[in-house]
Structures are given as C-alpha cells and as structure tokens.
Design a protein around this motif. Structure first.
Motif, PDB file in Angstrom:
ATOM      1  N   GLN A 130       0.861  -1.181   0.000  1.00  0.00           N
ATOM      2  CA  GLN A 130       0.000   0.000   0.000  1.00  0.00           C
ATOM      3  C   GLN A 130       0.897   1.231   0.000  1.00  0.00           C
ATOM      4  N   MET A 131       0.788   2.050  -1.057  1.00  0.00           N
ATOM      5  CA  MET A 131       1.597   3.274  -1.150  1.00  0.00           C
ATOM      6  C   MET A 131       1.427   4.097   0.131  1.00  0.00           C
ATOM      7  N   ALA A 132       2.559   4.497   0.718  1.00  0.00           N
ATOM      8  CA  ALA A 132       2.580   5.354   1.907  1.00  0.00           C
ATOM      9  C   ALA A 132       1.775   4.757   3.075  1.00  0.00           C
ATOM     10  N   ARG A 133       1.668   3.420   3.088  1.00  0.00           N
ATOM     11  CA  ARG A 133       0.903   2.675   4.097  1.00  0.00           C
ATOM     12  C   ARG A 133      -0.602   2.924   3.996  1.00  0.00           C
ATOM     13  N   ILE A 134      -1.047   3.624   2.927  1.00  0.00           N
ATOM     14  CA  ILE A 134      -2.485   3.859   2.785  1.00  0.00           C
ATOM     15  C   ILE A 134      -2.995   3.240   1.462  1.00  0.00           C
ATOM     16  N   GLY A 135      -2.474   3.680   0.325  1.00  0.00           N
ATOM     17  CA  GLY A 135      -2.942   3.099  -0.945  1.00  0.00           C
ATOM     18  C   GLY A 135      -4.420   3.384  -1.151  1.00  0.00           C
ATOM     19  N   THR A 136      -4.730   4.649  -1.476  1.00  0.00           N
ATOM     20  CA  THR A 136      -6.132   5.089  -1.404  1.00  0.00           C
ATOM     21  C   THR A 136      -6.913   4.953  -2.705  1.00  0.00           C
ATOM     22  N   PHE A 137      -6.299   4.440  -3.778  1.00  0.00           N
ATOM     23  CA  PHE A 137      -7.100   4.119  -4.968  1.00  0.00           C
ATOM     24  C   PHE A 137      -7.774   2.776  -4.692  1.00  0.00           C
ATOM     25  N   SER A 138      -8.693   2.789  -3.762  1.00  0.00           N
ATOM     26  CA  SER A 138      -9.232   1.564  -3.209  1.00  0.00           C
ATOM     27  C   SER A 138     -10.587   1.885  -2.584  1.00  0.00           C
ATOM     28  N   GLU A 139     -11.558   0.997  -2.747  1.00  0.00           N
ATOM     29  CA  GLU A 139     -12.889   1.293  -2.191  1.00  0.00           C
ATOM     30  C   GLU A 139     -12.831   1.422  -0.666  1.00  0.00           C
ATOM     31  N   GLU A 140     -11.977   0.586  -0.053  1.00  0.00           N
ATOM     32  CA  GLU A 140     -11.785   0.677   1.393  1.00  0.00           C
ATOM     33  C   GLU A 140     -10.295   0.553   1.691  1.00  0.00           C
ATOM     34  N   VAL A 141      -9.859   1.205   2.764  1.00  0.00           N
ATOM     35  CA  VAL A 141      -8.450   1.162   3.152  1.00  0.00           C
ATOM     36  C   VAL A 141      -8.355   0.791   4.625  1.00  0.00           C
ATOM     37  N   VAL A 142      -7.506  -0.180   4.938  1.00  0.00           N
ATOM     38  CA  VAL A 142      -7.122  -0.417   6.331  1.00  0.00           C
ATOM     39  C   VAL A 142      -5.716   0.151   6.492  1.00  0.00           C
ATOM     40  N   CYS A 143      -5.526   1.018   7.505  1.00  0.00           N
ATOM     41  CA  CYS A 143      -4.232   1.693   7.646  1.00  0.00           C
ATOM     42  C   CYS A 143      -4.011   2.088   9.105  1.00  0.00           C
ATOM     43  N   PRO A 144      -2.773   2.506   9.449  1.00  0.00           N
ATOM     44  CA  PRO A 144      -2.522   2.985  10.816  1.00  0.00           C
ATOM     45  C   PRO A 144      -3.429   4.179  11.126  1.00  0.00           C
ATOM     46  N   SER A 145      -4.012   4.175  12.320  1.00  0.00           N
ATOM     47  CA  SER A 145      -4.991   5.218  12.653  1.00  0.00           C
ATOM     48  C   SER A 145      -4.355   6.598  12.718  1.00  0.00           C
ATOM     49  N   GLU A 146      -3.030   6.663  12.976  1.00  0.00           N
ATOM     50  CA  GLU A 146      -2.377   7.981  13.037  1.00  0.00           C
ATOM     51  C   GLU A 146      -2.351   8.648  11.667  1.00  0.00           C
ATOM     52  N   GLN A 147      -2.670   7.911  10.611  1.00  0.00           N
ATOM     53  CA  GLN A 147      -2.653   8.489   9.269  1.00  0.00           C
ATOM     54  C   GLN A 147      -4.037   8.913   8.781  1.00  0.00           C
ATOM     55  N   VAL A 148      -5.015   8.971   9.701  1.00  0.00           N
ATOM     56  CA  VAL A 148      -6.291   9.585   9.342  1.00  0.00           C
ATOM     57  C   VAL A 148      -6.578  10.726  10.308  1.00  0.00           C
ATOM     58  N   ILE A 149      -6.985  11.859   9.743  1.00  0.00           N
ATOM     59  CA  ILE A 149      -7.223  13.076  10.522  1.00  0.00           C
ATOM     60  C   ILE A 149      -8.702  13.450  10.394  1.00  0.00           C
ATOM     61  N   LYS A 150      -9.366  13.536  11.544  1.00  0.00           N
ATOM     62  CA  LYS A 150     -10.797  13.846  11.551  1.00  0.00           C
ATOM     63  C   LYS A 150     -11.027  15.292  11.107  1.00  0.00           C
ATOM     64  N   ILE A 151     -12.044  15.482  10.259  1.00  0.00           N
ATOM     65  CA  ILE A 151     -12.370  16.839   9.794  1.00  0.00           C
ATOM     66  C   ILE A 151     -13.876  17.070   9.865  1.00  0.00           C
ATOM     67  N   ARG A 152     -14.264  18.351   9.697  1.00  0.00           N
ATOM     68  CA  ARG A 152     -15.683  18.708   9.788  1.00  0.00           C
ATOM     69  C   ARG A 152     -16.480  18.042   8.660  1.00  0.00           C
ATOM     70  N   LYS A 153     -17.748  17.743   8.982  1.00  0.00           N
ATOM     71  CA  LYS A 153     -18.538  16.938   8.048  1.00  0.00           C
ATOM     72  C   LYS A 153     -19.145  17.748   6.912  1.00  0.00           C
ATOM     73  N   ASP A 154     -19.096  19.097   7.008  1.00  0.00           N
ATOM     74  CA  ASP A 154     -19.672  19.885   5.912  1.00  0.00           C
ATOM     75  C   ASP A 154     -18.662  20.170   4.798  1.00  0.00           C
ATOM     76  N   LEU A 155     -17.458  19.635   4.918  1.00  0.00           N
ATOM     77  CA  LEU A 155     -16.452  19.803   3.866  1.00  0.00           C
ATOM     78  C   LEU A 155     -16.701  18.745   2.782  1.00  0.00           C
ATOM     79  N   PRO A 156     -16.867  19.163   1.513  1.00  0.00           N
ATOM     80  CA  PRO A 156     -17.073  18.160   0.451  1.00  0.00           C
ATOM     81  C   PRO A 156     -15.879  17.192   0.385  1.00  0.00           C
ATOM     82  N   PHE A 157     -16.175  15.914   0.098  1.00  0.00           N
ATOM     83  CA  PHE A 157     -15.102  14.915   0.110  1.00  0.00           C
ATOM     84  C   PHE A 157     -14.022  15.207  -0.932  1.00  0.00           C
ATOM     85  N   ALA A 158     -14.413  15.738  -2.103  1.00  0.00           N
ATOM     86  CA  ALA A 158     -13.391  16.029  -3.125  1.00  0.00           C
ATOM     87  C   ALA A 158     -12.421  17.103  -2.620  1.00  0.00           C
TER      88      ALA A 158
END
Ligand SMILES: [Zn+2]
Ligand SMILES: [Zn+2]
Length: 365
Positions: A130-158
C-alpha cells in the motif's frame, strides 16, 4: 474490495478485486469517498521512484471511518477523515519538536507495509503493498490510525481529498515552511496541482508580486485565477532574465520550484534576490542532481531549503485548511477541474500528463 494496483512499471493501473483483512490494533478501516490523481503516483508508475510491486497506489484522499481496530480513541465509525501520507508516531525527536512530516518512529518497517511489517490486502493469498501505508485508490483502506485526521462533516469529500496532498503541500510551503511575509515577492515555477496551491498560498500570505511560470498557457490562465499577478511562459525566453526584469533587476524574495527537476531547481536559485530563499517543493526523481553555484550563495546570502508535504502538521493544519476553504479564503472548487469514476482512473493520469487539468479527483460511489 476493488483497488487500482500497479503490477509492472510503465503499465496502466489494473482495477483488481483484493482480499482485505480487518484492522488490527491501532488500525482503522476507511471507506474512501474521493481520491486525487497526483504526480507522485505517476513517479512510481514510470519507475522514477523504484518501489516494490504489486502496490495499491493513491495517497491524496478522504473518506468515512467504518471500523476501528482495538485501542483507537481519536476517531470512531462515521467520522469524516483526510488521509495523511506520512506517519506520526508521536514519540520520536521530530514528532516531539513539531516536525511531524519527518517522523522516524516507524523507520524499521517499509513505507508500504503496516507497522507490524505485514499488509492488509492480498491478491490470490499474496501480500499487496500500500503506497505510503495507505494506498487510497481503493474502495476501502485499512491503515494505521495515526494516518487519518478527523475533519468537519460539511467539507465536500473532493475538497477534503486534495487537502491531503496538493493543497497541504502548496499552501504549507508558503505559510508553514517559508513563512512568506505580506508584501514580499514570490516566483512559482510549475502550475500543476501543487504549484497552483503555492500561488494561492502566496495570495493568502499577501505576497506581491506573485510571478507564475509554466510551459503551457492554459496553466498560466489557471495561475492568474488563483492569484498570480504576472506570468511567464518558459518557452518564451530566459525565465531568470524575465523574473529580474519584473523585479527591478534583483530577483524575487522567495522562489518555489513546484516541478522538481535539475533545470527548475537551478532556475529558482538563480531567480532569488540577494538575501532571498529558494524553496524546493516538487519531488525530483531519486537520481536527479543539480549543480548550484556555491559562490552566489555566499555573496548573495541566499538560502536553499526543501519542504516535504509543505512542512505541515496534518493534525493541526488539515482542519485549518478545511476552515479556510469553507470561509472561501482559498479556492478548491476551481482547482478540481475534472472528476472521474473509479474505472476511469487511467484516463485521469493521461489527462494530468497532457496538462489539461488543474487537479483531477476520482469520486467513489
Ligand atoms: Zn500527491
Ligand atoms: Zn515520530
């Protein structure tokens, strides 16, 4: 679970059905909603950065947490998150001093495996990296939790997706790394996804003039829309001479190389005024060398510095960039000039290389 896998260099990505294991301790599973198409993926596809294959590419993305492994408290299922392509152990000398993109806490395992050295995705029972331990061209990703940052829900995903690489890298280079003061002059060479964000970072900082340089006129049109006050088509003569003409013969206070080549690295060093700073942002091929003139560094007291990931601290800076976007202080709408379905991903790379898009983003259903 479908993912876009690079199995051989100089070949298109293949969308394959992979087996995915559930998150282990300290890991999360995220449903990917949007993923940007970035030159860094292309550097792996064309062999500039030789990395072990097969590998799921993709590193600029956002999604929704759907499952926590044991021991996770900072996110929960339903949270919207942006992926960070750098880990953050929280304990090493760099994490402790706030230079989190330089984290060395996981250097004993490869950057394409989980922290226990294994992978969560397999093809016919064999591990897939998985590129950079994430590999996000993927329907789902399992990765280290320190590599996801919570953000506000009104921000469009793109928008969230591109904050995770090109926006953080470009705006961070100006605001966090070079700390460009209002009223100082800036040059940006390269007006792709990162370079346009350097331009709008310079506008956010109040720089003037902001000179943008590219080989293509359509990129220079984009640059003007994002805040460039003057533009140079690099095909139309000597770039450094043109910059000096625009700055009373001196050069600029800060020059950014958003390409990452021998030629552009030398141009930014030559184009800064005495006392100025040349900042290397775009990542060159590993083998690239550039012969700078040490005497002009001495006589001109010039500084050359590199910035990785815009020197951001993702936990702090991703939510700030989200706020700036929703307050319309930065423009991400016009940056996303194309969107693709997942099965159009190779078309996304074709159009990026043709120079026709500012930023392309894959949207997952
Ligand atoms: Zn990227
Ligand atoms: Zn660390």
């Amino acid at each position: 679970m479908r993912a876009a896998v690079l199995t051989e260099i100089n070949q298109p990505l293949q969308i394959l059905d992979l087996e995915q294991e559930p998150p282990r301790a300290g890991e999360v599973r995220v449903q990917v909603k949007a993923a940007g198409v970035c030159m860094s993926d292309w550097h792996i596809m064309n062999g500039d950065w030789p990395l072990p294959l097969p590998m799921v590419l993709g590193h600029e993305a956002a999604g929704i947490v759907i499952e926590n492994g044991p021991g996770i408290s900072h996110v929960e299922p339903g949270d919207h998150v942006i992926f960070s392509f750098r880990p953050h152990c929280g304990r090493c000398r760099y994490c402790s001093s706030g230079q989190t993109v330089l984290c060395i806490g996981h250097n004993d395992t490869p950057r394409w495996r989980m922290h226990d050295g294994t992978s969560r995705v397999k093809l016919n029972g064999e591990p897939v990296n998985q590129m950079a331990r994430i590999g996000t061209f993927s329907e789902e990703v399992v990765c280290p939790s320190e590599q996801v940052i919570k953000i506000r829900k009104d921000l469009p995903f793109a928008h969230a997706a591109i904050i995770g690489c090109s926006v953080a890298t470009g705006i961070g280079a100006v605001i966090r790394h070079a700390r460009v003061p209002a009223g100082s002059s800036v040059l940006v060479i390269g007006c792709g996804g990162v370079g346009l964000n350097v331009v709008q970072g310079a506008r956010l900082a109040g720089a003037s003039p902001i000179i943008a340089c590219d080989l293509r006129d359509n990129k220079l049109d984009y640059a003007r829309a994002f805040g460039a006050t003057q533009t140079i088509n690099a095909n139309s003569g000597d770039v450094v001479e043109r910059v000096r003409e625009m700055t009373d013969g001196l050069g600029v206070d800060t020059a950014f190389d958003a390409i990452g080549s021998e030629r552009t690295a030398l141009q930014v060093v030559d184009a800064v005024a005495p006392g100025g700073r040349a900042v290397l942002v775009g990542i060159p091929a590993f083998a690239t060398r550039a012969p700078v003139s040490p005497s002009q560094l001495v006589y001109g007291e010039k500084v050359i510095s590199g910035t990785y990931y815009g020197s951001v601290r993702p936990n702090i800076d991703f939510p700030i960039l989200a706020d700036l976007d929703l307050e319309r202080k930065i423009n991400l709408d016009d940056l996303i000039s194309r969107t693709y379905r997942f099965d159009e991903i190779n078309e996304g790379f074709r159009l990026m290389l043709a120079g026709d898009v500012a930023r392309g983003v894959v949207l997952f259903e």
